[in-house]
Scaffold this active site. Sequence first.
Site, PDB file in Angstrom:
ATOM      1  N   THR A 216       0.863  -1.188   0.000  1.00  0.00           N
ATOM      2  CA  THR A 216       0.000   0.000   0.000  1.00  0.00           C
ATOM      3  C   THR A 216       0.896   1.232   0.000  1.00  0.00           C
ATOM      4  O   THR A 216       1.994   1.192   0.557  1.00  0.00           O
ATOM      5  CB  THR A 216      -0.862  -0.027   1.287  1.00  0.00           C
ATOM      6  OG1 THR A 216      -1.760  -1.110   1.182  1.00  0.00           O
ATOM      7  CG2 THR A 216      -1.625   1.262   1.522  1.00  0.00           C
ATOM      8  N   ARG A 244     -14.926  -6.656  -0.073  1.00  0.00           N
ATOM      9  CA  ARG A 244     -14.256  -6.307   1.192  1.00  0.00           C
ATOM     10  C   ARG A 244     -13.624  -4.909   1.065  1.00  0.00           C
ATOM     11  O   ARG A 244     -12.977  -4.588   0.086  1.00  0.00           O
ATOM     12  CB  ARG A 244     -13.186  -7.344   1.503  1.00  0.00           C
ATOM     13  CG  ARG A 244     -12.337  -7.052   2.746  1.00  0.00           C
ATOM     14  CD  ARG A 244     -11.037  -6.339   2.426  1.00  0.00           C
ATOM     15  NE  ARG A 244     -10.158  -6.228   3.594  1.00  0.00           N
ATOM     16  CZ  ARG A 244      -9.027  -5.526   3.598  1.00  0.00           C
ATOM     17  NH1 ARG A 244      -8.633  -4.881   2.510  1.00  0.00           N
ATOM     18  NH2 ARG A 244      -8.294  -5.447   4.685  1.00  0.00           N
ATOM     19  N   VAL A 245     -13.834  -4.084   2.074  1.00  0.00           N
ATOM     20  CA  VAL A 245     -13.190  -2.763   2.101  1.00  0.00           C
ATOM     21  C   VAL A 245     -12.299  -2.713   3.340  1.00  0.00           C
ATOM     22  O   VAL A 245     -12.736  -3.071   4.435  1.00  0.00           O
ATOM     23  CB  VAL A 245     -14.248  -1.637   2.148  1.00  0.00           C
ATOM     24  CG1 VAL A 245     -13.578  -0.281   2.330  1.00  0.00           C
ATOM     25  CG2 VAL A 245     -15.087  -1.627   0.872  1.00  0.00           C
ATOM     26  N   GLY A 246     -11.060  -2.279   3.146  1.00  0.00           N
ATOM     27  CA  GLY A 246     -10.114  -2.209   4.263  1.00  0.00           C
ATOM     28  C   GLY A 246     -10.107  -0.842   4.929  1.00  0.00           C
ATOM     29  O   GLY A 246     -11.069  -0.067   4.825  1.00  0.00           O
ATOM     30  N   ASP A 247      -9.026  -0.555   5.611  1.00  0.00           N
ATOM     31  CA  ASP A 247      -8.920   0.700   6.366  1.00  0.00           C
ATOM     32  C   ASP A 247      -8.562   1.896   5.497  1.00  0.00           C
ATOM     33  O   ASP A 247      -8.816   3.046   5.885  1.00  0.00           O
ATOM     34  CB  ASP A 247      -7.836   0.549   7.448  1.00  0.00           C
ATOM     35  CG  ASP A 247      -6.470   0.239   6.831  1.00  0.00           C
ATOM     36  OD1 ASP A 247      -6.407  -0.637   5.929  1.00  0.00           O
ATOM     37  OD2 ASP A 247      -5.470   0.865   7.227  1.00  0.00           O
ATOM     38  N   THR A 267      -0.676   1.528   7.038  1.00  0.00           N
ATOM     39  CA  THR A 267      -0.607   0.355   6.170  1.00  0.00           C
ATOM     40  C   THR A 267      -0.524  -0.889   7.033  1.00  0.00           C
ATOM     41  O   THR A 267       0.133  -0.879   8.064  1.00  0.00           O
ATOM     42  CB  THR A 267       0.602   0.421   5.211  1.00  0.00           C
ATOM     43  OG1 THR A 267       0.678  -0.812   4.490  1.00  0.00           O
ATOM     44  CG2 THR A 267       1.934   0.642   5.940  1.00  0.00           C
ATOM     45  N   GLY A 268      -1.208  -1.929   6.611  1.00  0.00           N
ATOM     46  CA  GLY A 268      -1.183  -3.161   7.396  1.00  0.00           C
ATOM     47  C   GLY A 268      -2.509  -3.885   7.283  1.00  0.00           C
ATOM     48  O   GLY A 268      -3.286  -3.634   6.353  1.00  0.00           O
ATOM     49  N   GLY A 270      -5.891  -4.292   7.468  1.00  0.00           N
ATOM     50  CA  GLY A 270      -6.897  -3.236   7.539  1.00  0.00           C
ATOM     51  C   GLY A 270      -7.981  -3.412   8.587  1.00  0.00           C
ATOM     52  O   GLY A 270      -8.404  -2.432   9.218  1.00  0.00           O
TER      53      GLY A 270
HETATM   54  N1  ASP Z   1      -4.309  -1.694   4.790  1.00  0.00           N
HETATM   55  C1  ASP Z   1      -4.541  -2.302   3.518  1.00  0.00           C
HETATM   56  C2  ASP Z   1      -5.859  -3.060   3.576  1.00  0.00           C
HETATM   57  O1  ASP Z   1      -6.125  -3.703   4.561  1.00  0.00           O
HETATM   58  C3  ASP Z   1      -3.461  -3.244   3.086  1.00  0.00           C
HETATM   59  C4  ASP Z   1      -2.049  -2.757   3.315  1.00  0.00           C
HETATM   60  O2  ASP Z   1      -1.818  -1.706   3.857  1.00  0.00           O
HETATM   61  O3  ASP Z   1      -1.110  -3.445   2.893  1.00  0.00           O
HETATM   62  O4  ASP Z   1      -6.591  -3.029   2.622  1.00  0.00           O
END
Ligand code: ASP
Length: 349
Positions: A216, A244-247, A267-268, A270
């Site tokens: 990301t 699916r929707v992340g953070d 990032t991580g 989500g």
């Molecule tokens: N945070 C992002 C998500 O969960 C993925 C990422 O940061 O690598 O969609």
Amino acid sequence: MNWDKTKPYLFILVIFLLPLVVISLFKMRHELPANDNGIRTAAHDTAAEKTVYGLVIHGGAGNFTPKDIPAELIPEYEATMSEALHMGMKGIERGDSALQVVVLVIKYLEDSPLFNAGKGSVFTHEGTHELDASVMDGKTKMAGAVAGVSHIKNPIEAAQCVLAHTNHVLLVGEGAENFARNQQLQMVEPGYFSTEKQRKKLDDALKKEKKEKMGTVGCVVLDKNGNLAAGTSTGGMTNKMKGRVGDTPIIGAGTYADNQTCAISATGHGEFFIRYSVAYDIAAQMQYLNLSIDEASEKVIQKLKTFGGDGGVIGMDKNGKVIMKFNTLGMFRGYYLKGQEPAISFFND
Ligand code: ASP
């Protein structure tokens, strides 16, 4: 000149004129406009520009070590991130707003196949792409985001358009794409986002039935006027469910900016960042507990680890203090502050 005769006149002059001079100087100071930091400066005075400004970027966090990144790709990552930092600094120097610089830098990173954002985005379980992005302006607290889009070449531009041209914060799917089309943004066929590297990751993930993230991109900026902004863009997690929707497009989870405290891009994993409102939690701890950005981000990222949430954040406070915190083995990251050399690192060093 007869000194004895002049003395009484001089005395009167000093007694009456001195207070007048002091009063007008005091009035002048209080009539000057205050900038966002409450500092009063003459409008024409270029010294009103902050002497500390710059940007921080990330290209994703994950449990990777030097042996996990092909050696020939390291210079490519370095060159792309260095170009992004220089491009951002040039934008700040020519007077672009923090928000404009965030969009400029993230758009450049989206166009690189190295990162999981724009070109190079991960695949969903079905082998499709669904991209998310958001931006927030710390001066106005206005925000814009898009989620689950598959035809917008640069989702970060769509997020900026949502901020600038709608009364909403988050548009999803087809609605977001129709809006982007009307805004004359560049549209592409979903195949544009595909890369061999990500297809292989999906194949591996399908075999192990796991979801993976990494790559990301994000950017936070403190501009010459002392304004903060943050933005984040992603393809999400490899093998994620369709829908699916992340953070990343959730304001307060993956992105947050407020001139009173800080700008954060995350990032991580989500789901954890949403449940623990990570980006906003850092700002809130600064505001309500009076913690520094360093203390607040360390606390939040380490706490996240105890709940099983892998990842990291980049951030800047209103005084230009930079943080790049992660609880994984690595995070692609870099920063460039006025008067310093740009710095880029990947691993836990
Ligand atoms: N945070 C992002 C998500 O969960 C993925 C990422 O940061 O690598 O969609």
